[in-house]
Motif scaffolding. Structure first.
Motif, PDB file in Angstrom:
ATOM      1  N   LYS A 138     -13.106 -36.700  21.643  1.00 41.62           N
ATOM      2  CA  LYS A 138     -14.316 -36.289  22.348  1.00 41.62           C
ATOM      3  C   LYS A 138     -14.976 -35.173  21.547  1.00 41.62           C
ATOM      4  CE  LYS A 138     -13.064 -37.601  27.066  1.00 41.62           C
ATOM      5  NZ  LYS A 138     -12.918 -37.157  28.474  1.00 41.62           N
ATOM      6  N   LEU A 139     -16.182 -35.447  21.066  1.00 39.96           N
ATOM      7  CA  LEU A 139     -16.909 -34.503  20.244  1.00 39.96           C
ATOM      8  C   LEU A 139     -17.992 -33.822  21.071  1.00 39.96           C
ATOM      9  CD1 LEU A 139     -17.411 -36.619  16.986  1.00 39.96           C
ATOM     10  CD2 LEU A 139     -15.550 -35.029  17.520  1.00 39.96           C
ATOM     11  N   GLY A 140     -17.992 -32.508  21.054  1.00 38.61           N
ATOM     12  CA  GLY A 140     -19.086 -31.754  21.648  1.00 38.61           C
ATOM     13  C   GLY A 140     -20.159 -31.569  20.596  1.00 38.61           C
ATOM     14  N   ILE A 141     -21.371 -32.021  20.859  1.00 36.14           N
ATOM     15  CA  ILE A 141     -22.440 -31.937  19.863  1.00 36.14           C
ATOM     16  C   ILE A 141     -23.651 -31.207  20.437  1.00 36.14           C
ATOM     17  CG2 ILE A 141     -21.675 -34.079  18.765  1.00 36.14           C
ATOM     18  CD1 ILE A 141     -24.159 -35.436  20.002  1.00 36.14           C
ATOM     19  N   LEU A 142     -24.425 -30.686  19.529  1.00 41.78           N
ATOM     20  CA  LEU A 142     -25.688 -30.046  19.881  1.00 41.78           C
ATOM     21  C   LEU A 142     -26.810 -30.889  19.277  1.00 41.78           C
ATOM     22  CD1 LEU A 142     -26.860 -27.433  21.204  1.00 41.78           C
ATOM     23  CD2 LEU A 142     -26.950 -26.485  18.892  1.00 41.78           C
ATOM     24  N   ARG A 143     -27.695 -31.386  20.152  1.00 39.39           N
ATOM     25  CA  ARG A 143     -28.813 -32.224  19.698  1.00 39.39           C
ATOM     26  C   ARG A 143     -30.088 -31.770  20.408  1.00 39.39           C
ATOM     27  NH1 ARG A 143     -28.032 -38.456  20.646  1.00 39.39           N
ATOM     28  NH2 ARG A 143     -26.471 -38.120  18.999  1.00 39.39           N
ATOM     29  N   ASP A 144     -31.078 -31.420  19.615  1.00 37.05           N
ATOM     30  CA  ASP A 144     -32.360 -30.950  20.167  1.00 37.05           C
ATOM     31  C   ASP A 144     -32.160 -29.770  21.126  1.00 37.05           C
ATOM     32  OD1 ASP A 144     -33.679 -32.980  18.769  1.00 37.05           O
ATOM     33  OD2 ASP A 144     -33.407 -34.406  20.413  1.00 37.05           O
ATOM     34  N   GLY A 145     -31.214 -28.907  20.775  1.00 39.85           N
ATOM     35  CA  GLY A 145     -30.994 -27.706  21.567  1.00 39.85           C
ATOM     36  C   GLY A 145     -30.157 -27.910  22.809  1.00 39.85           C
ATOM     37  N   LYS A 146     -29.707 -29.153  23.069  1.00 40.02           N
ATOM     38  CA  LYS A 146     -28.921 -29.439  24.261  1.00 40.02           C
ATOM     39  C   LYS A 146     -27.524 -29.908  23.874  1.00 40.02           C
ATOM     40  CE  LYS A 146     -32.957 -30.766  27.032  1.00 40.02           C
ATOM     41  NZ  LYS A 146     -33.596 -31.843  27.836  1.00 40.02           N
ATOM     42  N   LEU A 173     -31.582 -23.897  14.936  1.00 40.12           N
ATOM     43  CA  LEU A 173     -30.362 -24.125  15.712  1.00 40.12           C
ATOM     44  C   LEU A 173     -30.014 -22.865  16.494  1.00 40.12           C
ATOM     45  CD1 LEU A 173     -28.212 -25.846  12.924  1.00 40.12           C
ATOM     46  CD2 LEU A 173     -29.605 -26.969  14.664  1.00 40.12           C
ATOM     47  N   ASN A 174     -29.371 -23.030  17.637  1.00 37.00           N
ATOM     48  CA  ASN A 174     -28.939 -21.864  18.414  1.00 37.00           C
ATOM     49  C   ASN A 174     -27.426 -21.680  18.339  1.00 37.00           C
ATOM     50  OD1 ASN A 174     -28.180 -24.025  19.941  1.00 37.00           O
ATOM     51  ND2 ASN A 174     -29.331 -23.466  21.780  1.00 37.00           N
ATOM     52  N   VAL A 175     -26.825 -22.149  17.232  1.00 36.12           N
ATOM     53  CA  VAL A 175     -25.401 -21.912  16.969  1.00 36.12           C
ATOM     54  C   VAL A 175     -25.253 -21.393  15.544  1.00 36.12           C
ATOM     55  CG1 VAL A 175     -24.485 -23.621  18.585  1.00 36.12           C
ATOM     56  CG2 VAL A 175     -25.077 -24.324  16.268  1.00 36.12           C
ATOM     57  N   SER A 176     -24.194 -20.643  15.296  1.00 37.87           N
ATOM     58  CA  SER A 176     -23.946 -20.098  13.964  1.00 37.87           C
ATOM     59  C   SER A 176     -22.734 -20.723  13.286  1.00 37.87           C
ATOM     60  CB  SER A 176     -23.748 -18.578  14.046  1.00 37.87           C
ATOM     61  OG  SER A 176     -22.664 -18.259  14.910  1.00 37.87           O
ATOM     62  N   ARG A 177     -21.959 -21.509  14.025  1.00 37.48           N
ATOM     63  CA  ARG A 177     -20.781 -22.177  13.481  1.00 37.48           C
ATOM     64  C   ARG A 177     -20.782 -23.635  13.915  1.00 37.48           C
ATOM     65  NH1 ARG A 177     -16.510 -18.603  12.150  1.00 37.48           N
ATOM     66  NH2 ARG A 177     -17.482 -16.751  11.232  1.00 37.48           N
ATOM     67  N   GLY A 178     -20.177 -24.489  13.078  1.00 34.88           N
ATOM     68  CA  GLY A 178     -20.068 -25.895  13.431  1.00 34.88           C
ATOM     69  C   GLY A 178     -20.179 -26.770  12.199  1.00 34.88           C
ATOM     70  N   ALA A 179     -20.201 -28.082  12.424  1.00 37.59           N
ATOM     71  CA  ALA A 179     -20.320 -29.062  11.347  1.00 37.59           C
ATOM     72  C   ALA A 179     -21.649 -29.793  11.497  1.00 37.59           C
ATOM     73  CB  ALA A 179     -19.155 -30.049  11.396  1.00 37.59           C
ATOM     74  N   PHE A 180     -22.535 -29.610  10.532  1.00 39.82           N
ATOM     75  CA  PHE A 180     -23.860 -30.226  10.589  1.00 39.82           C
ATOM     76  C   PHE A 180     -23.775 -31.629   9.993  1.00 39.82           C
ATOM     77  CE2 PHE A 180     -28.085 -31.125   8.846  1.00 39.82           C
ATOM     78  CZ  PHE A 180     -28.876 -30.890   9.971  1.00 39.82           C
ATOM     79  N   VAL A 181     -24.347 -32.618  10.688  1.00 39.36           N
ATOM     80  CA  VAL A 181     -24.310 -34.016  10.245  1.00 39.36           C
ATOM     81  C   VAL A 181     -25.538 -34.290   9.385  1.00 39.36           C
ATOM     82  CG1 VAL A 181     -24.227 -36.425  10.949  1.00 39.36           C
ATOM     83  CG2 VAL A 181     -23.053 -34.687  12.327  1.00 39.36           C
ATOM     84  N   ASN A 182     -25.324 -34.462   8.081  1.00 39.68           N
ATOM     85  CA  ASN A 182     -26.424 -34.814   7.175  1.00 39.68           C
ATOM     86  C   ASN A 182     -26.776 -36.296   7.266  1.00 39.68           C
ATOM     87  OD1 ASN A 182     -26.484 -32.223   6.234  1.00 39.68           O
ATOM     88  ND2 ASN A 182     -25.331 -32.631   4.366  1.00 39.68           N
ATOM     89  N   GLU A 183     -25.733 -37.128   7.375  1.00 40.10           N
ATOM     90  CA  GLU A 183     -25.943 -38.577   7.348  1.00 40.10           C
ATOM     91  C   GLU A 183     -24.840 -39.275   8.136  1.00 40.10           C
ATOM     92  OE1 GLU A 183     -26.159 -42.252   4.058  1.00 40.10           O
ATOM     93  OE2 GLU A 183     -25.841 -40.182   3.411  1.00 40.10           O
TER      94      GLU A 183
END
Length: 450
Positions: free
Chosen positions: A341-349, A285-295
């Motif tokens: 509105k959720l800002g998400i990071l997926r596959d580096g984008k 990941l290229n972020v150090s903070r956030g909420a990771f979605v396990n499921e």
């Protein structure tokens, strides 16, 4: 010889000071009689009338352990405790948020179990208050008084608050009415403290003490940025670590009480965790903070919006998300039926997803808020008494101690519990190992936690 050199050096230093005085910014400022001295007084004169003194009276059920000698009067299977109603009185603070409607916000723990609630204004007028609704999990309550000529406080956008901003706490510590203390915002998004079920606190070093609960935390414009609710101190006194419920979070809850008469919590429908350095390395990941979605749970708001496991939620409605706990609190208090509105990071984008929140089951909370060894479970008040285990995540601490979905916790150390509040209280006051009495179908068993 050395003495003469010292005297010469001192003379030269004095001469330099006289010819090169200290820079202006280093001097103590001098204000003439015509200049106005900087002061918070003008702002406070406009703001303090919106902060009220609250006194309550009522009765609470108190449990007392029955001495062993007396249990024989009831036989070997007799009770090991007795209950009685005891009167109580309490003091706290509140904030007028609507002068026209007489709405006053305070902490739930200030007015909990109160039969009589009295509000005293800065001008000395007193009124009986009506409780319109409350949310124990976030510690917010809404009162109403019928009065004219009230002063309300303007709400700030607490999401725009920054660490280092000046903050002023107004309340009634130890019954000392209209006490004002000042400091700065020490931290934002504080959670995992075990103070409330949903935590997203503003931390401040402005002095907060007993009686400040429900009072105002304002900025230099006199706008409300938070409701003072708790302190961290070894003996219950101020050590410069106080916590306030953000104004935006409070407003979301109050709006629900006004509109529905109750809290309708929002639910996203995901399981997840904080972004950690280990997770960042493992998932590249290229972020150090956030909420990771396990499921992503099926038939949930998240699945409908297209969220996927492996996504990292980094913002909500334009505001950064630093932890899963912060996301959980913001979603729950925003309310069912609201869009986010959720800002998400997926596959580096980075991308934006709009989600319409579903309603969380009434009273459902993360078990980690009750005890660390229950992490990975979600619980709610069971019909007929006790606490129902709704969900247990695989390989979680709750699963490892043997809890299963649909288990019902009916007691702790052979003392029955009626709801989540009682379970939380008994585990907080435990000494050593606690034995959870579990009802599983037609079977009773015990699970030990430390």
């Amino acid at each position: 010889m050395n003495t003469k050199l010292s005297l010469v050096g001192a003379a030269i230093a004095a001469s330099l000071l006289l010819t090169n005085p200290a820079p202006a910014e280093a001097r103590i400022p001098f204000f003439s009689g015509e200049q106005e001295i900087p002061s918070l007084a003008p702002m406070l004169e406009q703001t303090t009338p919106a902060v009220v003194h609250i006194s309550v009276a009522g009765s609470r059920e108190v449990r007392q352990r029955l001495p062993e000698a007396f249990r024989y009067f009831f036989g070997q299977r007799g009770p090991n405790e007795y209950r009685e109603e005891r009167p109580f009185k309490g003091l706290g603070s509140g904030v007028i948020i609507s002068a026209d409607n007489g709405y006053i916000v305070t902490n739930n723990h200030v007015i909990q179990d109160a039969d009589d609630i009295e509000v005293r204004l800065k001008d000395g007028r007193t009124f009986k208050a009506k409780k319109l609704g409350a949310d124990p999990e976030s510690d917010i309550a809404l009162l109403q008084i019928e009065a004219k000529n009230l002063t309300e406080v303007k709400l700030a956008n607490s999401d725009k608050t920054r660490v280092g901003d000046y903050a002023i706490a107004i309340g009634n510590p130890f019954g000392l009415e209209q006490t004002v203390t000042s400091g700065i915002i020490s931290a934002l998004g504080r959670g995992g403290l075990g103070i409330e079920g949903f935590e997203d606190f503003i931390q401040t070093d402005a002095a907060i003490n007993s009686g400040n609960s429900g009072g105002a935390l304002v900025n230099l414009r006199g706008e409300l940025i938070g409701i003072n609710t708790a302190i961290l101190g070894p003996n219950g006194g101020n050590i410069g670590i106080g916590f306030a419920i953000p104004a935006n979070m409070m407003k979301n809850l109050v709006d629900q009480i006004i509109e529905h008469g109750e809290i309708r919590r929002g639910s996203l429908g995901i399981r997840g965790q904080d972004v950690t350095s280990d997770l960042t390395e493992a998932m590249h990941l290229n972020v150090s903070r956030g909420a990771f979605v396990n499921e992503v749970l099926p038939d949930s708001a998240a699945s409908e919006a297209g969220l996927e496991s492996g996504d990292v939620i980094i913002s909500m409605n334009g505001n950064k998300i630093n932890s899963f706990m912060e996301l959980r609190a913001k979603v729950a208090t925003l309310g069912a039926g609201r869009e986010a509105k959720l800002g998400i990071l997926r596959d580096g984008k980075e991308r934006t997803v709009t989600v319409k929140l579903r309603e969380l089951a009434t009273g459902q909370v993360a078990a980690s808020q009750v005890h660390p060894m229950l992490e990975g479970a979600e619980m709610s008040n069971a019909e007929g008494g006790g606490v129902k285990i709704d969900i247990v995540e695989n390989n979680s601490p709750a699963a490892q101690i043997g809890l299963l979905a649909d288990d019902v916790i009916v007691g702790v150390n052979r003392q029955r519990i009626a709801n989540l509040a009682e379970l939380r209280k008994m585990l907080e006051n435990r000494d050593g190992v606690a034995a959870l009495n579990i009802r599983r179908g037609n079977t009773n068993l015990y699970v030990l936690i430390r």
